[in-house]
Design a protein around this motif. Structure first.
Motif, mmCIF file in Angstrom:
data_model
loop_
_atom_site.group_PDB
_atom_site.id
_atom_site.type_symbol
_atom_site.label_atom_id
_atom_site.label_comp_id
_atom_site.label_asym_id
_atom_site.label_seq_id
_atom_site.Cartn_x
_atom_site.Cartn_y
_atom_site.Cartn_z
ATOM 1 N N VAL A 133 -60.568 87.476 -11.329
ATOM 2 C CA VAL A 133 -61.711 86.630 -11.688
ATOM 3 C C VAL A 133 -62.093 85.763 -10.493
ATOM 4 C CG1 VAL A 133 -61.228 86.540 -14.160
ATOM 5 C CG2 VAL A 133 -60.179 84.850 -12.647
ATOM 6 N N PRO A 134 -63.391 85.503 -10.320
ATOM 7 C CA PRO A 134 -63.816 84.612 -9.239
ATOM 8 C C PRO A 134 -63.473 83.162 -9.579
ATOM 9 C CG PRO A 134 -65.616 86.043 -10.015
ATOM 10 C CD PRO A 134 -64.517 86.108 -11.031
ATOM 11 N N VAL A 135 -63.111 82.408 -8.555
ATOM 12 C CA VAL A 135 -62.826 80.984 -8.706
ATOM 13 C C VAL A 135 -63.989 80.223 -8.060
ATOM 14 C CG1 VAL A 135 -61.192 79.124 -8.250
ATOM 15 C CG2 VAL A 135 -60.360 81.478 -8.545
ATOM 16 N N VAL A 136 -64.678 79.421 -8.863
ATOM 17 C CA VAL A 136 -65.870 78.741 -8.367
ATOM 18 C C VAL A 136 -65.800 77.256 -8.680
ATOM 19 C CG1 VAL A 136 -67.289 80.818 -8.663
ATOM 20 C CG2 VAL A 136 -67.179 79.135 -10.496
ATOM 21 N N ASP A 137 -66.489 76.485 -7.853
ATOM 22 C CA ASP A 137 -66.680 75.054 -8.091
ATOM 23 C C ASP A 137 -68.175 74.813 -8.021
ATOM 24 O OD1 ASP A 137 -66.565 72.361 -8.375
ATOM 25 O OD2 ASP A 137 -65.427 71.962 -6.543
#
Length: 371
Positions: A330-334
Motif C-alpha cells: 500500500v502507498p504511504v501518503v501524507d
C-alpha cells in the motif's frame, strides 16, 4: 475465497459456498447407497446436511453480529465441508470483547438445540432420542443432536475452534496477550497430539484429520500473536520502504517490466500530478503482458481506488487490513505527498531484523560494575 459461489446476503454480510461442499453431498449419497437406503431416505440425508449448514450459517452470524457490536466488520461467510468461516476484519483488542465474539457462535447452537428439544417435547417425540441414527430417523432429532455436537466440538480449548479463542481471551484478562496465546496454543497442540494417538489406535481417520487441523491452527495463531506483539507500538513510517520507483499512468508496461527485472520491487505506485492514482501489482502486470503486450499504458492495467495509509498509523492494524483485502503493498501518503511503500515482505524483513537485534541485546555481556 476463490472458487466460491455467492448464495446471497444476510444482515449485510455475503454468504457463499465453496465448491468442495459438493464433496460432502456426494459423501452423504454414497453412505446412504452403501446402506441400501431408499431414494426418500437419501433425499432426507441431503436435507439434513443442508439444515445443518443453515445452523452453521447462523453460528457464524452469531460471531459476525457480535463483532459488529464492537465495531468489527465481517467480509463474508463461506461454507466448507468442515463447517463455516466468518472472515472478520480483525479480532477486538479487548479480551472481554473477544470472549463475547467467540462465545456467540456456540451460544446460537445452544439456542437451536434447546428450541428443537422443546419442539420435540411439545409434539411428544422425546423417546428414543438417544438412538438417533445417521441414516433414517427423525430429522429434527438428528438436527438437535448435530447442534449439541457442534457446541461440544467448538468448545474444545484449542485453536482455531471457538474454545481456543475463549481460553486465550480469559487468560489475556490476567496476563500479556502474546503469552496467553502461547499457553492456549500449547494446550491446543497437546490436545491435537492426543487426538492423533486416539485416531491411530482406533483407526479413525476423522480424528487424525482433526489432530492435523488443530495442530496447524494452534501454530498459526501463535505466530500471528507473536507478530502482533512484535509490531505493538510500531508506526508505518518505521517499517515502510523509502527507496522505490513510482510510475506514471501513461508509461508503457515495458517500463514496469524493466524495473521488475532490474531490481527487487514487485508492486509500483502509479502517480500523476503528484497524487497517487493507483497501484500496478506484479500479477496484473504479467496478465496484461500476455493479453495486451508491453506497449499497453499502465493506466489501463493499474488498480484504481486503492487505499492509502498515513505514516503514523500502527503497522499491525494496516497489515491486518492488507491481508483482509488481499493486498501485498500500500502507498504511504501524507496529504497528497507519497512518502513510501509498505509491503508485507518489508514488514517481514523488519520483524526479522527486530528479532535479531533483540537476541543480540539479550546475548550481549553486561558491562562490569565500576569500582
Amino acid at each position: 475465497m476463490r472458487w466460491s459461489w455467492k448464495l446471497g446476503r444476510i444482515a449485510g454480510i455475503t454468504v457463499q459456498v465453496h465448491w468442495t461442499f459438493l464433496i460432502l453431498i456426494a459423501w452423504v449419497v454414497a453412505v446412504h447407497a452403501a446402506r441400501g437406503a431408499t431414494v426418500g431416505a437419501t433425499l432426507g440425508g441431503i436435507v439434513l446436511v443442508l439444515a445443518v449448514f443453515a445452523c452453521v450459517v447462523l453460528h457464524e452470524l452469531g460471531h459476525a453480529l457480535m463483532a459488529r457490536r464492537y465495531g468489527v466488520a465481517t467480509r463474508d461467510i463461506t461454507l466448507l465441508p468442515i463447517g463455516g468461516v466468518a472472515r472478520l476484519e480483525r479480532m477486538p483488542e479487548d479480551p472481554r470483547q473477544e470472549l463475547a465474539v467467540a462465545a456467540a457462535g456456540p451460544a446460537v447452537n445452544v439456542v437451536i438445540a434447546g428450541a428443537l428439544f422443546a419442539l420435540l417435547a411439545g409434539t411428544g417425540v422425546t423417546r428414543g432420542l438417544d438412538a438417533t441414527v445417521l441414516v433414517g430417523g427423525n430429522l429434527l432429532a438428528q438436527l438437535m443432536w448435530v447442534n449439541v455436537v457442534l457446541v461440544a466440538f467448538n468448545l474444545i480449548p484449542a485453536f482455531p475452534m471457538d474454545g481456543g479463542r475463549m481460553l486465550r481471551a480469559v487468560l489475556a484478562t490476567r496476563i500479556q496477550y502474546a503469552r496467553a496465546t502461547r499457553i492456549a496454543a500449547t494446550i491446543g497442540q497437546g490436545l491435537a497430539v492426543l487426538f492423533g494417538f486416539l485416531g491411530l489406535f482406533n483407526g479413525n481417520p476423522f480424528l487424525l484429520f482433526i489432530a492435523v487441523f488443530v495442530y496447524l491452527g494452534a501454530q498459526a495463531e501463535a505466530q500471528q500473536a507473536e507478530t502482533r506483539s512484535a509490531l505493538a507500538g510500531v508506526a508505518v513510517r518505521t517499517a515502510m520502504m523509502t527507496r522505490f520507483r513510482a510510475l506514471a499512468p501513461t508509461d508503457p508496461l515495458q517500463v514496469a517490466v524493466d524495473e521488475l527485472l532490474a531490481g527487487w520491487q514487485q508492486d509500483f505506485p502509479v502517480v500523476d500530478g503528484g497524487r497517487v492514482r493507483g497501484m500496478l501489482v506484479r500479477a496484473d502486470l504479467v496478465r496484461a503482458l500476455k493479453v495486451q503486450g508491453p506497449r499497453c499504458a499502465i493506466g489501463e492495467v493499474m488498480r484504481e481506488n486503492v487505499f492509502t495509509v498515513h505514516p503514523d498509523e500502527p503497522v499491525h492494524a494496516v497489515v491486518t487490513r492488507m491481508r483482509s483485502v488481499g493486498s501485498s503493498s500500500v502507498p504511504v501518503v501524507d496529504g497528497d505527498r507519497l512518502l513510501g511503500l509498505l509491503t508485507l515482505e518489508n514488514v517481514g524483513e523488519f520483524l526479522m531484523v527486530s528479532a535479531a537485534l533483540r537476541e543480540g541485546a539479550d546475548a550481549a555481556p553486561s558491562a562490569p560494575a565500576s569500582a
